[in-house]
Motif scaffolding. Structure first.
Motif, mmCIF file in Angstrom:
data_model
loop_
_atom_site.group_PDB
_atom_site.id
_atom_site.type_symbol
_atom_site.label_atom_id
_atom_site.label_comp_id
_atom_site.label_asym_id
_atom_site.label_seq_id
_atom_site.Cartn_x
_atom_site.Cartn_y
_atom_site.Cartn_z
ATOM 1 N N HIS A 9 5.108 12.869 -1.543
ATOM 2 C CA HIS A 9 5.403 12.927 -2.796
ATOM 3 C C HIS A 9 6.509 12.037 -3.290
ATOM 4 C CE1 HIS A 9 0.753 14.679 -4.363
ATOM 5 N NE2 HIS A 9 0.726 14.050 -2.949
ATOM 6 N N ALA A 10 7.538 12.768 -3.597
ATOM 7 C CA ALA A 10 8.748 12.909 -4.149
ATOM 8 C C ALA A 10 9.611 11.200 -3.178
ATOM 9 C CB ALA A 10 10.000 13.377 -4.693
ATOM 10 N N GLY A 11 8.874 10.894 -2.388
ATOM 11 C CA GLY A 11 9.048 9.729 -1.419
ATOM 12 C C GLY A 11 10.199 10.277 -0.301
ATOM 13 N N ILE A 12 10.328 11.486 0.548
ATOM 14 C CA ILE A 12 11.330 11.509 0.640
ATOM 15 C C ILE A 12 11.359 11.495 2.186
ATOM 16 C CG2 ILE A 12 12.770 14.012 2.264
ATOM 17 C CD1 ILE A 12 13.678 13.574 -1.061
ATOM 18 N N GLY A 13 9.999 11.239 2.926
ATOM 19 C CA GLY A 13 9.253 10.724 4.011
ATOM 20 C C GLY A 13 7.682 11.346 3.903
ATOM 21 N N THR A 14 7.128 10.799 5.849
ATOM 22 C CA THR A 14 5.708 10.522 5.385
ATOM 23 C C THR A 14 5.649 12.313 5.679
ATOM 24 O OG1 THR A 14 6.615 10.874 7.951
ATOM 25 C CG2 THR A 14 6.285 8.512 6.781
ATOM 26 N N ARG A 15 4.716 12.778 5.744
ATOM 27 C CA ARG A 15 3.759 14.461 5.807
ATOM 28 C C ARG A 15 4.910 14.674 7.125
ATOM 29 N NH1 ARG A 15 -0.444 16.134 2.436
ATOM 30 N NH2 ARG A 15 -0.079 18.153 3.474
ATOM 31 N N SER A 16 4.735 14.182 7.761
ATOM 32 C CA SER A 16 5.299 15.020 9.291
ATOM 33 C C SER A 16 6.603 14.108 9.441
ATOM 34 C CB SER A 16 5.011 14.037 10.615
ATOM 35 O OG SER A 16 5.081 12.090 10.794
ATOM 36 N N GLU A 17 6.969 13.741 8.962
ATOM 37 C CA GLU A 17 9.057 13.403 9.032
ATOM 38 C C GLU A 17 9.678 14.482 7.998
ATOM 39 O OE1 GLU A 17 9.170 8.756 9.024
ATOM 40 O OE2 GLU A 17 9.532 9.546 6.742
ATOM 41 N N VAL A 18 8.674 14.723 6.932
ATOM 42 C CA VAL A 18 9.411 15.765 5.733
ATOM 43 C C VAL A 18 8.988 17.043 6.541
ATOM 44 C CG1 VAL A 18 8.899 14.422 3.418
ATOM 45 C CG2 VAL A 18 7.321 16.028 3.845
ATOM 46 N N LYS A 69 -8.797 -9.427 3.404
ATOM 47 C CA LYS A 69 -9.640 -8.484 4.138
ATOM 48 C C LYS A 69 -8.857 -8.989 5.030
ATOM 49 C CE LYS A 69 -13.888 -11.609 3.235
ATOM 50 N NZ LYS A 69 -14.251 -13.095 3.886
ATOM 51 N N GLY A 70 -9.183 -8.159 6.304
ATOM 52 C CA GLY A 70 -8.491 -7.684 7.931
ATOM 53 C C GLY A 70 -7.184 -6.604 7.286
ATOM 54 N N VAL A 71 -7.986 -5.697 6.123
ATOM 55 C CA VAL A 71 -6.535 -4.670 5.913
ATOM 56 C C VAL A 71 -7.361 -3.820 6.211
ATOM 57 C CG1 VAL A 71 -5.163 -3.270 4.766
ATOM 58 C CG2 VAL A 71 -5.284 -6.316 4.864
ATOM 59 N N VAL A 72 -7.378 -3.093 6.603
ATOM 60 C CA VAL A 72 -8.311 -1.626 6.985
ATOM 61 C C VAL A 72 -7.763 0.137 5.624
ATOM 62 C CG1 VAL A 72 -8.828 -1.458 9.974
ATOM 63 C CG2 VAL A 72 -6.276 -0.182 8.475
ATOM 64 N N SER A 73 -8.435 0.549 5.848
ATOM 65 C CA SER A 73 -8.296 1.295 3.913
ATOM 66 C C SER A 73 -7.863 3.059 4.926
ATOM 67 C CB SER A 73 -9.666 1.458 3.736
ATOM 68 O OG SER A 73 -10.245 0.735 3.104
ATOM 69 N N ALA A 74 -7.105 2.436 5.927
ATOM 70 C CA ALA A 74 -6.499 3.321 6.435
ATOM 71 C C ALA A 74 -4.997 3.924 5.906
ATOM 72 C CB ALA A 74 -6.930 3.538 7.844
ATOM 73 N N ARG A 75 -4.648 5.083 6.169
ATOM 74 C CA ARG A 75 -3.464 5.432 5.433
ATOM 75 C C ARG A 75 -2.238 5.179 6.740
ATOM 76 N NH1 ARG A 75 -1.874 9.888 2.490
ATOM 77 N NH2 ARG A 75 -1.482 11.325 3.984
ATOM 78 N N ARG A 94 4.983 7.385 -0.539
ATOM 79 C CA ARG A 94 4.315 8.363 -1.520
ATOM 80 C C ARG A 94 2.978 9.060 -0.969
ATOM 81 N NH1 ARG A 94 6.573 7.412 -7.492
ATOM 82 N NH2 ARG A 94 5.358 9.525 -7.075
ATOM 83 N N ASP A 95 2.914 9.555 0.168
ATOM 84 C CA ASP A 95 1.481 10.137 0.422
ATOM 85 C C ASP A 95 0.246 10.001 -0.786
ATOM 86 O OD1 ASP A 95 0.386 12.394 1.606
ATOM 87 O OD2 ASP A 95 0.778 14.006 0.110
ATOM 88 N N LEU A 96 -0.151 8.401 -0.693
ATOM 89 C CA LEU A 96 -0.630 7.781 -1.213
ATOM 90 C C LEU A 96 -2.066 8.646 -0.648
ATOM 91 C CD1 LEU A 96 0.228 5.201 -2.728
ATOM 92 C CD2 LEU A 96 0.574 7.793 -3.728
ATOM 93 N N HIS A 97 -3.411 8.679 -0.903
ATOM 94 C CA HIS A 97 -4.611 8.292 -0.958
ATOM 95 C C HIS A 97 -5.360 7.114 -1.144
ATOM 96 C CE1 HIS A 97 -4.042 12.825 0.387
ATOM 97 N NE2 HIS A 97 -3.099 12.409 -0.151
ATOM 98 N N VAL A 98 -6.702 6.832 -0.265
ATOM 99 C CA VAL A 98 -7.929 5.980 -1.231
ATOM 100 C C VAL A 98 -8.823 6.260 -1.532
ATOM 101 C CG1 VAL A 98 -8.522 4.043 0.041
ATOM 102 C CG2 VAL A 98 -6.412 4.024 1.184
ATOM 103 N N ALA A 99 -9.450 6.171 -2.527
ATOM 104 C CA ALA A 99 -10.010 6.326 -3.504
ATOM 105 C C ALA A 99 -11.368 5.550 -3.094
ATOM 106 C CB ALA A 99 -9.362 6.931 -4.695
ATOM 107 N N GLY A 100 -11.858 5.779 -1.487
ATOM 108 C CA GLY A 100 -13.152 4.943 -1.781
ATOM 109 C C GLY A 100 -12.959 3.546 -0.962
ATOM 110 N N ARG A 101 -13.130 3.772 0.612
ATOM 111 C CA ARG A 101 -12.624 3.080 1.435
ATOM 112 C C ARG A 101 -13.762 1.554 1.774
ATOM 113 N NH1 ARG A 101 -10.445 5.588 6.918
ATOM 114 N NH2 ARG A 101 -9.410 7.586 6.238
ATOM 115 N N LEU A 102 -13.274 0.403 1.838
ATOM 116 C CA LEU A 102 -13.456 -0.342 2.294
ATOM 117 C C LEU A 102 -13.699 -1.267 3.228
ATOM 118 C CD1 LEU A 102 -12.865 -2.807 -0.716
ATOM 119 C CD2 LEU A 102 -14.766 -1.947 -0.772
ATOM 120 N N ASP A 103 -14.410 -1.769 4.203
ATOM 121 C CA ASP A 103 -14.403 -2.319 5.779
ATOM 122 C C ASP A 103 -12.954 -2.739 5.896
ATOM 123 O OD1 ASP A 103 -16.656 -0.469 5.942
ATOM 124 O OD2 ASP A 103 -18.328 -1.878 5.874
ATOM 125 N N LYS A 104 -12.869 -3.641 6.743
ATOM 126 C CA LYS A 104 -11.604 -3.551 7.217
ATOM 127 C C LYS A 104 -11.824 -5.685 6.787
ATOM 128 C CE LYS A 104 -9.641 -5.382 11.103
ATOM 129 N NZ LYS A 104 -9.283 -6.073 12.743
#
Ligand code: URA
Length: 240
Positions: A9-18, A69-75, A94-104
């Motif tokens: 969340h503090a922007g140090i890295g992705t979850r796997s990097e931290v 359009k053309g962008v996926v709602s995944a992380r 910043r470890d952001l989550h999508v609140a309600g995905r949209l199709d590609k």
């Protein structure tokens, strides 16, 4: 909160990097090296240091994006551009989550946040947060009663369900504006297919009473607290 989440969340890295950083012993909690990423740390009580620098307790951020359009709602996605790729670089870690995905192939309003409780409130049908969609279909619409009639549809796991009653805000020629308080897999497309029409374009124009406004395609902006509250306000528009 988990230690890896605090640092991500503090922007140090992705979850796997931290997680890797923590395992290397570069992180201390209250002056002691901690090598387990899942250790719980308490906001306002514990002190987290990374390479000797204190990392402030993470704050929540809520963003609105006009997803192209053309962008996926995944992380993350190996093949496609994601909503995270569309963010300004300061928010990409910043470890952001999508609140309600949209199709590609669907455009429009998407909320991104690191507040997982807020994500749940936006997507839970029990909270009755309406998502409003503009729909263009491939032929003249049948009478609106056809769309309002309860029908069984398949969700993303091929299980049958009956959608909660939709609201119709516009229903003219080949164009409709409808609002739903749930978001099953391809739900709007499948609700229109069930009445014999195909969806040509689909755009989410509002969540609660928060609208896309003048957010241009691909743009993101930070929501203030009253805008976040407006996600939970009843929709302002009347049926017509
Ligand atoms: N309904 C759909 O069919 N697709 C979306 O992306 C959102 C709602």
């Amino acid at each position: 909160m988990r230690l890896d989440r605090w640092l991500a969340h503090a922007g140090i890295g992705t979850r796997s990097e931290v997680k890797a950083i923590i395992k290397k012993g570069r992180v201390c909690v209250n002056g002691t090296v901690v090598k387990r990423p899942n250790v719980q740390v308490r906001v306002d009580i514990d002190c987290v240091d990374f390479d000797g620098q204190t990392i402030a307790a993470p704050s929540h951020v809520v963003l609105a994006m006009n997803k192209p359009k053309g962008v996926v709602s995944a992380r993350r996605d190996a093949r496609n551009r994601t909503v995270i790729d569309c963010l300004p670089t300061t928010y990409q870690r910043r470890d952001l989550h999508v609140a309600g995905r949209l199709d590609k192939d669907v455009s429009g309003l998407v909320i991104l946040t690191n507040d997982t409780a807020l994500v749940h409130e936006i997507i839970s049908p029990a909270k009755h947060v309406h998502k409003t969609y503009d729909v263009v279909v491939d032929q003249g619409l049948p009478p609106r009663e056809a769309f309002l009639k309860p029908r069984r549809l398949k969700d993303g796991r091929n299980r049958l369900y009956i959608p909660k009653p939709p609201r119709i805000l516009r229903w003219e020629g080949t164009e409709a504006r409808v609002a739903l308080c749930e978001g099953k897999f391809h739900q709007v497309k499948r609700m229109f297919e069930a009445i014999g029409v195909g969806v040509v374009t689909l755009k989410r124009v509002a969540i609660g009473s928060l609208t896309l406004g003048d957010l241009s395609v691909g743009e993101t902006r930070v929501l203030n607290t009253s805008e976040v509250a407006s996600l939970f306000n009843a929709m302002p528009e009347k049926e017509r």
